[in-house]
Design an enzyme around this catalytic site. Structure first.
Site, PDB file in Angstrom:
ATOM      1  N   LEU A  45       1.058  -1.058  -0.255  1.00 34.54           N
ATOM      2  CA  LEU A  45       0.082  -0.088   0.172  1.00 34.54           C
ATOM      3  C   LEU A  45       1.088   1.220  -0.030  1.00 34.54           C
ATOM      4  O   LEU A  45       1.949   1.170   0.369  1.00 34.54           O
ATOM      5  CB  LEU A  45      -0.900  -0.193   1.204  1.00 34.54           C
ATOM      6  CG  LEU A  45      -1.900  -1.361   1.250  1.00 34.54           C
ATOM      7  CD1 LEU A  45      -2.540  -1.013   2.779  1.00 34.54           C
ATOM      8  CD2 LEU A  45      -3.039  -1.181   0.264  1.00 34.54           C
ATOM      9  N   SER A  46       0.318   2.319  -0.175  1.00 30.42           N
ATOM     10  CA  SER A  46       1.224   3.595  -0.222  1.00 30.42           C
ATOM     11  C   SER A  46       1.616   3.827   0.885  1.00 30.42           C
ATOM     12  O   SER A  46       3.139   4.504   0.988  1.00 30.42           O
ATOM     13  CB  SER A  46       0.226   4.688  -0.819  1.00 30.42           C
ATOM     14  OG  SER A  46      -0.770   5.006   0.107  1.00 30.42           O
ATOM     15  N   GLU A  47       1.099   3.453   2.079  1.00 26.89           N
ATOM     16  CA  GLU A  47       1.778   3.529   3.394  1.00 26.89           C
ATOM     17  C   GLU A  47       1.330   2.578   4.443  1.00 26.89           C
ATOM     18  O   GLU A  47       0.047   2.053   4.540  1.00 26.89           O
ATOM     19  CB  GLU A  47       1.194   4.998   4.116  1.00 26.89           C
ATOM     20  CG  GLU A  47       1.813   6.115   3.460  1.00 26.89           C
ATOM     21  CD  GLU A  47       3.013   6.634   3.500  1.00 26.89           C
ATOM     22  OE1 GLU A  47       3.768   6.033   4.377  1.00 26.89           O
ATOM     23  OE2 GLU A  47       3.390   7.398   2.958  1.00 26.89           O
ATOM     24  N   THR A  48       2.313   2.008   5.249  1.00 28.82           N
ATOM     25  CA  THR A  48       1.862   1.279   6.542  1.00 28.82           C
ATOM     26  C   THR A  48       2.452   2.119   7.742  1.00 28.82           C
ATOM     27  O   THR A  48       3.729   2.640   7.531  1.00 28.82           O
ATOM     28  CB  THR A  48       2.589  -0.089   6.302  1.00 28.82           C
ATOM     29  OG1 THR A  48       2.149  -0.846   5.223  1.00 28.82           O
ATOM     30  CG2 THR A  48       2.456  -0.890   7.415  1.00 28.82           C
TER      31      THR A  48
END
Length: 267
Positions: A45-48
């Site tokens: 995902l774009s961020e974790t």
């Protein structure tokens, strides 16, 4: 082996499958940098975001599939949703220690308000390797420490873009945000965010941190302190933005998509 809880939350949206999805991993103590980066890559995902703490006081770190970043809006909003609705912390205000200092988050009715530092920026020419990809003549451009802001002629131009900056050779920015004034009555400005080579993201659906640059810019241009913004990626996301001198307040909603467990070795 460690078993860790994980949540995936769609941020800056009222609807499932909208906004920007973020993975949230609550941990008792922060994991090693290598392991957090590998988890972020696996999540893709774009961020974790990894969070630790309790009773309104937390530590947060954000990872894209390619690198750790110093500020992320949608994953902070998603983490705040998890803390209140899944972990049961009913504090009216949360504080997060982060690479960008202490960040405050407040719960206002159905919205979550992020209190972030406003980005400072300078006017500079668009780098040639970026400019040659643009199918329009830019009206303006600004640099800050993270992003390059390019102003397009209109909303339709922004919506039609097909860009890929992940192969830039001399990039000095995390990403390129392209924005325009909206002609709709209920939206002040629109944007899209395209990632540079370091973060490993072609396009981010809704980029809260970019609005710490967008909000002061459009606030000055439009003569308004509070603005309605929409990031017009395929998933769409809505934000209410307010500029208060050296701070930007970003308000939005979130929806839980999944919760489960991951099993990892090491720490």
């Amino acid at each position: 082996m460690k078993v860790l809880p994980i949540y995936q939350v769609d941020a800056f949206t009222n609807e499932l499958f909208g906004g920007n999805p973020a993975a949230i991993c609550p941990v008792k103590e922060m994991l090693s940098d290598e392991l957090m980066q590998r988890i972020a890559l696996e999540n893709n995902l774009s961020e974790t975001a990894f969070i630790s703490g309790a009773d309104g006081h937390y530590h947060i770190r954000w990872f894209t599939p390619g690198t750790e970043v110093s500020l992320c809006g949608h994953a902070t909003l998603a983490a705040s949703y998890v803390i209140r609705h899944e972990l049961g912390d009913q504090s009216a205000e949360l504080s997060f220690e982060s690479l960008s200092g202490v960040l405050k988050v407040r719960f206002i009715e159905d919205s979550i308000e992020l209190d972030f530092p406003a980005a400072s920026y300078t006017r500079e020419p668009i780098p040639e390797e970026v400019a040659k990809q643009l199918p329009f003549e830019a009206l303006d451009s600004r640099f800050n420490r993270d992003d390059l802001l390019i102003v397009a002629p209109d909303e339709e131009t922004v919506a039609s873009l097909e860009l890929d900056f992940t192969g830039l050779k001399n990039s000095r920015v995390r990403g390129v945000v392209i924005s325009a004034r909206s002609e709709r009555m209920d939206v002040d400005f629109v944007s899209r965010w395209f990632g540079g080579p370091e973060v490993g993201i072609k396009e981010d659906p809704v980029t809260g941190s970019a609005h710490t640059l967008l909000t002061p810019y459009w606030s000055e241009l439009l003569g308004k302190k509070t603005l309605k913004a929409e990031q017009i990626s395929q998933r769409l996301g809505q934000l209410e933005c307010e500029w208060t001198e050296d701070r930007v307040l970003l308000r939005g909603s979130a929806v839980l998509y999944l919760k489960g467990q991951i099993t990892v070795s090491g720490g």
